[in-house]
Design a protein around this motif. Structure first.
Motif, mmCIF file in Angstrom:
data_model
loop_
_atom_site.group_PDB
_atom_site.id
_atom_site.type_symbol
_atom_site.label_atom_id
_atom_site.label_comp_id
_atom_site.label_asym_id
_atom_site.label_seq_id
_atom_site.Cartn_x
_atom_site.Cartn_y
_atom_site.Cartn_z
ATOM 1 N N ASP A 163 0.835 -1.196 0.000
ATOM 2 C CA ASP A 163 0.000 0.000 0.000
ATOM 3 C C ASP A 163 0.872 1.249 0.000
ATOM 4 N N PRO A 164 1.062 1.866 -1.168
ATOM 5 C CA PRO A 164 1.919 3.051 -1.222
ATOM 6 C C PRO A 164 1.340 4.254 -0.480
ATOM 7 N N ASP A 165 0.048 4.207 -0.133
ATOM 8 C CA ASP A 165 -0.574 5.318 0.583
ATOM 9 C C ASP A 165 -0.477 5.183 2.097
ATOM 10 N N TRP A 166 -0.005 4.032 2.578
ATOM 11 C CA TRP A 166 0.115 3.821 4.018
ATOM 12 C C TRP A 166 1.281 4.637 4.570
ATOM 13 N N THR A 167 1.052 5.281 5.693
ATOM 14 C CA THR A 167 2.082 6.091 6.347
ATOM 15 C C THR A 167 2.208 5.633 7.789
#
Length: 174
Positions: free
Chosen positions: A125-129
């Motif tokens: 998930d590239p949007d996970w921070t």
């Protein structure tokens, strides 16, 4: 030296008693166990995971899982070194593998930085921070104060030190 002892080191117990919030996918997907899996449970899991009935799983001390059943464990690869100096790995339910920290101190900083074992081993998930945790920072400062590093640095160092982990595990699979 590693023995048959299945008690959590004090530092790991202090970190795993704290809550990990999944927050609908925005948090950390990690469910710590209250103790290491038994030798029998570890053997059963590792044989099923690899499809190799000849393996014992003795090289692992499993202490938690993600929501899909992937396991976090110490990998007992460093002969003559105590448990706290062994790398922490993740073996996912869908075959994901990764060394997520070089030792317990680094693992504490990984958790403090807002990562769980699954998040450290995967990048789906590239949007996970990551969301750092003040409580886990306090645990890391207490038990690994001289080793402070970001979660990303912990992952990068572990990946660099153990680049062949996936190949090692794949070679055990049938």
């Amino acid at each position: 030296m590693i023995t048959g002892d299945r008690q959590f080191p004090e530092a790991l117990a202090a970190a795993l008693v704290l809550p990990f919030e999944y927050n609908g996918g925005d948090g950390v997907d990690f469910e710590p166990f209250p103790a290491f899996l038994s030798a029998e449970e570890t053997a059963e899991w590792f044989r099923a995971w690899t499809g190799n009935a000849e393996l014992s799983g003795d090289d692992f001390r499993v202490f938690g899982q993600d929501g899909s059943g992937g396991y976090a464990a110490f990998w007992l690869i460093r002969q003559h070194s105590p448990l706290v100096d062994q790398p922490v790995v993740f073996l996912g339910s869908e075959g994901e593998t990764g060394v997520v920290a070089c030792d317990l101190g680094a693992f504490l900083w990984l958790l403090a930085g807002g990562y769980g074992p699954w998040e450290a081993a995967t990048s789906y998930d590239p949007d996970w921070t990551p969301s750092p945790s003040r409580e886990l920072v306090a645990v890391a400062e207490r038990f690994a104060s001289g080793w402070q590093q970001s979660g990303a640095a912990v992952i990068e160092r572990a990946t660099r030190e153990f680049p062949d982990f996936d190949d090692t595990i794949t070679a055990l699979c049938r």
